[in-house]
Write a protein that holds these residues in place. Sequence first.
Motif, mmCIF file in Angstrom:
data_model
loop_
_atom_site.group_PDB
_atom_site.id
_atom_site.type_symbol
_atom_site.label_atom_id
_atom_site.label_comp_id
_atom_site.label_asym_id
_atom_site.label_seq_id
_atom_site.Cartn_x
_atom_site.Cartn_y
_atom_site.Cartn_z
ATOM 1 N N THR A 12 0.848 -1.182 0.000
ATOM 2 C CA THR A 12 0.000 0.000 0.000
ATOM 3 C C THR A 12 0.888 1.238 0.000
ATOM 4 O O THR A 12 2.028 1.178 0.466
ATOM 5 N N GLY A 13 0.357 2.343 -0.481
ATOM 6 C CA GLY A 13 1.110 3.598 -0.462
ATOM 7 C C GLY A 13 0.919 4.350 0.834
ATOM 8 O O GLY A 13 1.582 5.352 1.093
ATOM 9 N N LYS A 14 -0.020 3.868 1.661
ATOM 10 C CA LYS A 14 -0.343 4.581 2.902
ATOM 11 C C LYS A 14 0.486 4.075 4.069
ATOM 12 O O LYS A 14 0.902 2.919 4.105
ATOM 13 N N GLU A 15 0.690 4.946 5.029
ATOM 14 C CA GLU A 15 1.316 4.526 6.281
ATOM 15 C C GLU A 15 0.307 3.654 7.026
ATOM 16 O O GLU A 15 -0.881 3.990 7.087
ATOM 17 N N VAL A 16 0.740 2.534 7.578
ATOM 18 C CA VAL A 16 -0.185 1.620 8.243
ATOM 19 C C VAL A 16 -0.098 1.816 9.756
ATOM 20 O O VAL A 16 0.906 1.498 10.388
ATOM 21 N N THR A 17 -1.181 2.366 10.323
ATOM 22 C CA THR A 17 -1.203 2.665 11.760
ATOM 23 C C THR A 17 -2.398 2.039 12.471
ATOM 24 O O THR A 17 -2.483 2.072 13.689
ATOM 25 N N ASP A 18 -3.352 1.486 11.699
ATOM 26 C CA ASP A 18 -4.552 0.897 12.295
ATOM 27 C C ASP A 18 -5.192 -0.063 11.290
ATOM 28 O O ASP A 18 -4.654 -0.298 10.201
ATOM 29 N N TYR A 19 -6.355 -0.594 11.663
ATOM 30 C CA TYR A 19 -7.059 -1.599 10.854
ATOM 31 C C TYR A 19 -7.473 -1.049 9.485
ATOM 32 O O TYR A 19 -7.300 -1.706 8.460
ATOM 33 N N THR A 20 -7.989 0.178 9.480
ATOM 34 C CA THR A 20 -8.458 0.779 8.221
ATOM 35 C C THR A 20 -7.307 0.943 7.237
ATOM 36 O O THR A 20 -7.431 0.585 6.060
ATOM 37 N N SER A 21 -6.175 1.470 7.706
ATOM 38 C CA SER A 21 -5.040 1.656 6.794
ATOM 39 C C SER A 21 -4.414 0.309 6.403
ATOM 40 O O SER A 21 -3.956 0.128 5.273
ATOM 41 N N ALA A 22 -4.444 -0.672 7.314
ATOM 42 C CA ALA A 22 -3.918 -2.009 6.986
ATOM 43 C C ALA A 22 -4.724 -2.623 5.845
ATOM 44 O O ALA A 22 -4.163 -3.249 4.938
ATOM 45 N N LYS A 23 -6.037 -2.405 5.871
ATOM 46 C CA LYS A 23 -6.899 -3.011 4.852
ATOM 47 C C LYS A 23 -6.742 -2.397 3.460
ATOM 48 O O LYS A 23 -7.286 -2.913 2.496
ATOM 49 N N THR A 24 -5.966 -1.303 3.359
ATOM 50 C CA THR A 24 -5.697 -0.737 2.022
ATOM 51 C C THR A 24 -4.637 -1.557 1.285
ATOM 52 O O THR A 24 -4.405 -1.348 0.094
ATOM 53 N N ALA A 25 -3.986 -2.490 1.978
ATOM 54 C CA ALA A 25 -2.947 -3.321 1.357
ATOM 55 C C ALA A 25 -3.556 -4.201 0.266
ATOM 56 O O ALA A 25 -4.662 -4.730 0.425
ATOM 57 N N ASP A 26 -2.822 -4.358 -0.810
ATOM 58 C CA ASP A 26 -3.270 -5.145 -1.958
ATOM 59 C C ASP A 26 -2.958 -6.624 -1.728
ATOM 60 O O ASP A 26 -1.805 -7.059 -1.825
ATOM 61 N N ILE A 27 -3.995 -7.398 -1.427
ATOM 62 C CA ILE A 27 -3.839 -8.819 -1.096
ATOM 63 C C ILE A 27 -3.326 -9.613 -2.300
ATOM 64 O O ILE A 27 -2.500 -10.521 -2.156
ATOM 65 N N ALA A 28 -3.820 -9.266 -3.500
ATOM 66 C CA ALA A 28 -3.414 -9.995 -4.713
ATOM 67 C C ALA A 28 -1.917 -9.824 -4.979
ATOM 68 O O ALA A 28 -1.216 -10.785 -5.315
ATOM 69 N N THR A 29 -1.419 -8.596 -4.809
ATOM 70 C CA THR A 29 0.011 -8.338 -5.011
ATOM 71 C C THR A 29 0.834 -9.114 -3.991
ATOM 72 O O THR A 29 1.871 -9.697 -4.330
ATOM 73 N N TYR A 30 0.349 -9.139 -2.740
ATOM 74 C CA TYR A 30 1.062 -9.919 -1.726
ATOM 75 C C TYR A 30 1.116 -11.389 -2.133
ATOM 76 O O TYR A 30 2.152 -12.050 -1.983
ATOM 77 N N GLY A 31 0.013 -11.911 -2.668
ATOM 78 C CA GLY A 31 -0.042 -13.308 -3.098
ATOM 79 C C GLY A 31 1.007 -13.609 -4.164
ATOM 80 O O GLY A 31 1.713 -14.625 -4.093
ATOM 81 N N THR A 32 1.127 -12.707 -5.134
ATOM 82 C CA THR A 32 2.133 -12.868 -6.198
ATOM 83 C C THR A 32 3.536 -12.880 -5.598
ATOM 84 O O THR A 32 4.359 -13.743 -5.918
#
Length: 432
Positions: free
Chosen positions: A367-387
């Motif tokens: 994700t391009g966002k800083e991850v500080t909580d659940y909402t920002s964590a959920k912006t992470a791209d699951i498909a990219t992580y899978g690859t």
Amino acid sequence: MSMNKTERSAVFFEEAKKYIPGGVNSPCRAFLAVKDTPRFIEKANGSYIYDVDGNKYIDYIGSWGPMILGNNNPVVLDAVKEVIENGLSFGAATEKEITMAKLVCELVPSMEMVRMVNSGTEATMSALRTARGYTGRNKFIKFEGCYHGHSDSLLVKAGSGLIANGGAPDSAGVTEGCAKDTLTAIYNDFDSVQKLFEENKDEIAAIIIEPIAANMGVVPPNPNFLKQLREICDVNKTVLIFDEVITGFRIALGGAQEFYGVQPDMTTFGKIIGGGMPVGAYGGKREIMEMVAPCGSVYQAGTLSGNPVAMAAGITQLTYLKEHPEVYTHINKLGTILYEGLAELATDAKVSCRVNHIGSIGSLFFTGKEVTDYTSAKTADIATYGTYFREMLLKGIYFAPAQFEAMFISYAHTEEQIKETLKAAEVCLANL
């Protein structure tokens, strides 16, 4: 080094699905979140793990944290071999339970009494019940994205495998009645906590929190956040519970509470205190723990609690950690090299990525966002992580098979292995 051979794992998985829901005994193992075939593991040693197809991986899971000394550590293994000669379980009191309890109370700043259980889930469930019994109140606060095991009242916005597997963050089968006393606040947002106290005056028995969130990926607390929770609990006579199932004895010998200098009223631990054996524990202030049966009126029991084999493994591992502070120096140094190295490689590859880490645990979020909580964590791209995960696995690197789980470094890992991992990551990130 390519790891394309998965025939036996695939056959085992198909067979397992006939008899076990989803073919696994814990959802994350199914590799659903990374769209791959789960690897069936045959053995592990040091910093390596080996599957049934003969593939060898550098292991960054370590059974989800407890293998801080490395897989199959010989010192722990010898202790287990010695004790099994006398029997696997008695369902009765043993001297080892006292040794373990004294050791845990000595190492953890806030612990005056401790009760052994069999898992982190049992520990958190029992700690909450004790806090309710102690305060005579029903409601408690948890934080969105913090996972505290799978007991009913704690499966509300619970992060971990729940988000990664695409399911709703609340489990089916959890009744409204059971969840009605669960209040959810936003991690790292003290205002959201204050608001709940204002709306539920004199009704909140406890706050339960992972002092470092590690089930929405790794999310450290903001400066002062834990201190603010300590203060609001003091003012409202509310029990502060630190869920140190992941951070206990790993972030520091005395856990995150030692690291941050904030003492909770109660603490829960998981598998690390058993060297990887099925074990957990909860404890805290004497006056709270004396509410637990047979001392007091809060009932909790377990045939396998304080199991002699688990106690032997745990005593050995914790004693080793106490006597060898260099374990922490080593794993934290390697953590800095790995996680900062990954962040740098992602920047070079122009990949939107955030790497959160503290000591030997860390997570990479696409994700391009800083991850500080659940909402920002959920912006992470699951498909990219899978690859990314699949590519790394083919190169012999075993990361968590889900975007929102933590990675762990052990005392058995070497700087050479970290460099090998970074070399593989350079190629995989560039390919993204």
